[in-house]
Design a protein around this motif. Structure first.
Motif, mmCIF file in Angstrom:
data_model
loop_
_atom_site.group_PDB
_atom_site.id
_atom_site.type_symbol
_atom_site.label_atom_id
_atom_site.label_comp_id
_atom_site.label_asym_id
_atom_site.label_seq_id
_atom_site.Cartn_x
_atom_site.Cartn_y
_atom_site.Cartn_z
ATOM 1 N N ALA A 158 0.814 -1.218 0.000
ATOM 2 C CA ALA A 158 0.000 0.000 0.000
ATOM 3 C C ALA A 158 0.843 1.262 0.000
ATOM 4 O O ALA A 158 0.384 2.320 -0.445
ATOM 5 C CB ALA A 158 -0.927 -0.005 1.219
ATOM 6 N N GLY A 159 2.054 1.176 0.538
ATOM 7 C CA GLY A 159 2.932 2.329 0.558
ATOM 8 C C GLY A 159 2.512 3.426 1.499
ATOM 9 O O GLY A 159 3.002 4.549 1.384
ATOM 10 N N GLY A 160 1.605 3.123 2.414
ATOM 11 C CA GLY A 160 1.089 4.148 3.306
ATOM 12 C C GLY A 160 2.040 4.462 4.444
ATOM 13 O O GLY A 160 2.663 3.572 5.021
ATOM 14 N N ARG A 161 2.140 5.756 4.749
ATOM 15 C CA ARG A 161 3.006 6.155 5.861
ATOM 16 C C ARG A 161 2.533 5.541 7.173
ATOM 17 O O ARG A 161 3.339 5.154 8.022
ATOM 18 C CB ARG A 161 3.008 7.679 5.975
ATOM 19 N N ARG A 162 1.212 5.466 7.336
ATOM 20 C CA ARG A 162 0.691 4.956 8.605
ATOM 21 C C ARG A 162 1.061 3.498 8.822
ATOM 22 O O ARG A 162 1.244 3.062 9.964
ATOM 23 C CB ARG A 162 -0.824 5.136 8.667
ATOM 24 N N HIS A 163 1.187 2.723 7.733
ATOM 25 C CA HIS A 163 1.575 1.323 7.888
ATOM 26 C C HIS A 163 3.050 1.208 8.272
ATOM 27 O O HIS A 163 3.418 0.358 9.091
ATOM 28 C CB HIS A 163 1.288 0.553 6.606
ATOM 29 N N TRP A 164 3.911 2.042 7.683
ATOM 30 C CA TRP A 164 5.316 2.036 8.083
ATOM 31 C C TRP A 164 5.448 2.504 9.532
ATOM 32 O O TRP A 164 6.230 1.944 10.302
ATOM 33 C CB TRP A 164 6.143 2.935 7.165
ATOM 34 N N GLY A 189 14.605 -2.011 9.381
ATOM 35 C CA GLY A 189 15.012 -0.631 9.140
ATOM 36 C C GLY A 189 15.980 -0.523 7.980
ATOM 37 O O GLY A 189 15.858 0.370 7.124
ATOM 38 N N GLY A 190 16.965 -1.427 7.928
ATOM 39 C CA GLY A 190 17.903 -1.430 6.813
ATOM 40 C C GLY A 190 17.226 -1.739 5.496
ATOM 41 O O GLY A 190 17.523 -1.122 4.463
ATOM 42 N N PHE A 191 16.289 -2.694 5.516
ATOM 43 C CA PHE A 191 15.545 -3.017 4.296
ATOM 44 C C PHE A 191 14.747 -1.820 3.818
ATOM 45 O O PHE A 191 14.759 -1.485 2.625
ATOM 46 C CB PHE A 191 14.615 -4.199 4.568
ATOM 47 N N ALA A 192 14.047 -1.167 4.740
ATOM 48 C CA ALA A 192 13.228 -0.014 4.356
ATOM 49 C C ALA A 192 14.087 1.123 3.827
ATOM 50 O O ALA A 192 13.706 1.821 2.875
ATOM 51 C CB ALA A 192 12.408 0.464 5.564
ATOM 52 N N LEU A 193 15.252 1.308 4.418
ATOM 53 C CA LEU A 193 16.128 2.396 3.980
ATOM 54 C C LEU A 193 16.584 2.195 2.539
ATOM 55 O O LEU A 193 16.725 3.166 1.774
ATOM 56 C CB LEU A 193 17.336 2.474 4.907
ATOM 57 N N ALA A 195 15.000 -0.132 0.264
ATOM 58 C CA ALA A 195 13.888 -0.410 -0.646
ATOM 59 C C ALA A 195 12.854 0.700 -0.673
ATOM 60 O O ALA A 195 12.239 0.958 -1.714
ATOM 61 C CB ALA A 195 13.217 -1.735 -0.254
ATOM 62 N N ARG A 196 12.607 1.349 0.455
ATOM 63 C CA ARG A 196 11.596 2.392 0.544
ATOM 64 C C ARG A 196 12.158 3.575 1.338
ATOM 65 O O ARG A 196 11.681 3.881 2.429
ATOM 66 C CB ARG A 196 10.333 1.857 1.247
ATOM 67 N N PRO A 197 13.198 4.242 0.828
ATOM 68 C CA PRO A 197 13.843 5.298 1.626
ATOM 69 C C PRO A 197 12.897 6.413 2.019
ATOM 70 O O PRO A 197 13.064 7.042 3.070
ATOM 71 C CB PRO A 197 14.968 5.802 0.700
ATOM 72 N N HIS A 199 9.991 6.168 3.106
ATOM 73 C CA HIS A 199 9.158 5.783 4.238
ATOM 74 C C HIS A 199 9.974 5.310 5.442
ATOM 75 O O HIS A 199 9.392 4.995 6.487
ATOM 76 C CB HIS A 199 8.190 4.682 3.822
ATOM 77 N N ALA A 200 11.309 5.236 5.291
ATOM 78 C CA ALA A 200 12.133 4.760 6.405
ATOM 79 C C ALA A 200 12.003 5.671 7.620
ATOM 80 O O ALA A 200 12.051 5.210 8.761
ATOM 81 C CB ALA A 200 13.592 4.664 5.965
ATOM 82 N N ALA A 201 11.823 6.970 7.372
ATOM 83 C CA ALA A 201 11.690 7.906 8.496
ATOM 84 C C ALA A 201 10.431 7.620 9.298
ATOM 85 O O ALA A 201 10.439 7.748 10.534
ATOM 86 C CB ALA A 201 11.666 9.342 7.985
ATOM 87 N N TRP A 202 9.354 7.222 8.632
ATOM 88 C CA TRP A 202 8.119 6.895 9.350
ATOM 89 C C TRP A 202 8.302 5.623 10.173
ATOM 90 O O TRP A 202 7.769 5.507 11.279
ATOM 91 C CB TRP A 202 6.960 6.743 8.373
ATOM 92 N N LEU A 203 9.049 4.677 9.636
ATOM 93 C CA LEU A 203 9.359 3.466 10.402
ATOM 94 C C LEU A 203 10.153 3.825 11.660
ATOM 95 O O LEU A 203 9.852 3.342 12.761
ATOM 96 C CB LEU A 203 10.153 2.499 9.528
ATOM 97 N N ALA A 204 11.159 4.686 11.495
ATOM 98 C CA ALA A 204 11.976 5.087 12.638
ATOM 99 C C ALA A 204 11.161 5.873 13.657
ATOM 100 O O ALA A 204 11.321 5.684 14.875
ATOM 101 C CB ALA A 204 13.163 5.917 12.157
ATOM 102 N N LEU A 205 10.269 6.729 13.174
ATOM 103 C CA LEU A 205 9.434 7.503 14.088
ATOM 104 C C LEU A 205 8.511 6.585 14.880
ATOM 105 O O LEU A 205 8.310 6.763 16.086
ATOM 106 C CB LEU A 205 8.622 8.531 13.297
ATOM 107 N N GLY A 206 7.954 5.584 14.213
ATOM 108 C CA GLY A 206 7.113 4.613 14.916
ATOM 109 C C GLY A 206 7.899 3.828 15.945
ATOM 110 O O GLY A 206 7.411 3.570 17.054
#
Length: 503
Positions: A158-164, A189-193, A195-197, A199-206
């Motif tokens: 989905a690529g949604g920020r809320r999911h990350w 985190g490394g994968f997201a950075l 594959a999906r840079p 959205h990595a910030a949203w993952l880190a914020l979560g």
């Protein structure tokens, strides 16, 4: 943050009702059938003390705080039956973990049959069976990490920020319950950075939000927090094993040998080997991002399994959720293998499940003949409580085995909240430090004389063949020097020392 069922095929959204009911029954039975694990003392006591005191500030705890906080309401809701409630709550976490794992596979596009098989094989590992049946802080973070993995799969689609953000949140919460889930979160985190840079910030914020409980606990009592969560883990086990002449068991060679042994107990080792071999044979072919996510997480899970010292069966839990996801993908791929290859793989996995299921099966058989050891321990605790109140008129008690007393209604001395673990390596700290963080060590045992306890429970820390030192000996000596009267516990193991009457 979890999608509505309408976004996933209804027929594949959950395990079949019959399988879910069977798993619920099995985990409930094994939770009552499994005898106490030695390490349960600190987890049970941590939740019990958290129901009326503030963790770290008022009593010492040797783990991150989330598990103790989430299980603390069980002490209030089930007085006299907290042991059973905590075991069954852990079993419920195990069932939810399997449902989430199945859901994650289906969301990743894995077929119903492969997802069901992969989930069943993960459930059949000895690590999963063990952590589903005892009160430890392993199954809760596994459940949270599996939910985070599901949200990561959804985020990839989905690529949604809320999911990350949600994935990061639940990975952070998993770490706030158990530190060896850090490499698993770092892997995603490394994968997201990469594959999906975006959205990595949203993952880190979560993740930061998920770590908030731990950060708050640290801010309230930093000295006790750092000793309990960091310092003790880095020094306590080494000191104890060395004192027992078993320091060689903490070497990296022993650790890796133990890790392989624990993975062998169930389908995990065979699954991992097959996944690696299949990945090597398929190299050069780009797979879906969900498959690459599983591979990254397997790497993080393996690091998380290898980090703690000494190695224990339950430490492989961070590996199991991504291993289940990758296994589901491979079982789907195996449909294109030579005609007999897939049935041979499935049969081999079924055979490898036997050693994983044997310990729990033995416990269930033993319970059928002798009753539940947990129900018996709860009954014995209430017996001890009645004896102490009848003979002393008060309820103060000390013990290195608080798991034996949380159902007694007695007031356990908070300095013994860590069970035997700090006490048995008490020479590694000064008495002033022990008093500052509310810990009891042999050097400060005489502090009890300021307000002597009405009773002392011993007998459950009398050493083992591998670790022969007996932490209870000093408590027994204390009781005898002060003329405490000894009563045998109904289990034939414990000894309850009662303070001489002051009437």
């Amino acid at each position: 943050m979890i999608p509505s069922p309408a976004r996933v095929e209804p027929r594949g959204a959950t395990l079949p009702v019959a399988a879910t009911a069977a798993a619920l029954l099995w985990f409930g039975i094994t939770a009552l059938a499994t005898p106490f694990d030695h390490d349960e003392s600190q987890y049970i006591a941590g939740a019990w003390f958290s129901s009326h005191l503030l963790i770290y500030r008022d009593f010492l705890y040797l783990q991150p705080p989330l598990h103790a906080w989430l299980f603390a309401p069980l002490a209030l809701g089930f007085p006299g039956r907290m042991l059973v409630a905590m075991r069954l709550a852990t079993a419920a976490c195990a069932l939810i973990t399997l449902l989430l794992l199945h859901f994650a596979q289906r969301r990743a596009g894995i077929s119903r049959a492969s997802a069901a098989l992969a989930t069943a094989f993960i459930a059949a590992t000895a690590a999963f069976q063990f952590t589903a049946s005892v009160t430890r802080n392993d199954m809760l973070p596994t459940m949270l990490a599996t939910l985070a993995m599901l949200l990561s799969v959804i985020a990839l689609q989905a690529g949604g920020r809320r999911h990350w953000f949600g994935a990061g949140l639940f990975f952070g919460l998993a770490v706030a319950a158990k530190l060896n889930f850090i490499p698993l979160g770092a892997a995603i985190g490394g994968f997201a950075l990469l594959a999906r840079p975006r959205h990595a910030a949203w993952l880190a914020l979560g993740a930061l939000a998920g770590l908030a409980p731990m950060l708050v606990a640290c801010a309230l009592a930093p000295a006790a927090f750092f000793y309990g969560v960091v310092t003790f883990a880095a020094s306590g086990p080494f000191a104890w094993y060395a004192a027992n002449g078993a320091g060689d068991e903490l070497s990296w060679g022993e650790k890796f040998g133990d890790l392989a042994k624990y993975l062998w107990r169930g389908p995990a080792l065979l699954s991992l080997a097959a996944i690696i071999a299949h990945g090597w044979a398929s190299r050069g072919r780009a797979g879906p991002p969900e498959r690459r996510l599983a591979c990254w997480m397997i790497g993080g899970g393996l690091i998380g399994a290898a980090l703690p010292t000494p190695s224990q069966l339950q430490y492989v839990m961070p590996l199991l959720p991504p291993l289940g996801l990758a296994l589901g993908f491979m079982l789907d791929d195996a449909r294109a293998w030579p005609r007999r290859a897939r049935p041979v793989l499935i049969a081999s996995l079924c055979l490898s499940a036997v050693p994983g299921l044997l310990p729990a099966t033995r416990h269930v058989i033993a319970m059928a003949g002798h009753g539940s050891p947990i129900l018996a321990a709860s009954d014995h605790a209430r017996w001890a409580g009645a004896q102490v109140r009848r003979l002393t008129g008060d309820d103060e008690i000390v013990t290195l085995s608080p798991q034996q007393l949380v159902d007694s209604g007695l007031n356990i001395d908070r300095r013994f909240a860590p069970g035997p673990f700090v006490y048995r390596t008490g020479w590694t700290m000064e008495g002033a430090e022990a008093r500052r963080i509310h810990a009891m060590i042999p050097a400060t045992l005489a502090d009890l004389d300021r307000d002597p306890p009405e009773a002392i429970l011993v007998g459950y820390e009398m050493g083992t063949r591998k670790l022969p030192l007996r932490p209870d000996d000093s408590l027994i000596a204390y009781a005898k020097r002060r003329a405490y009267r000894m009563l045998a516990m109904p289990d034939g193991v414990g000894k309850l020392y009662i303070r001489p009457s002051r009437r």
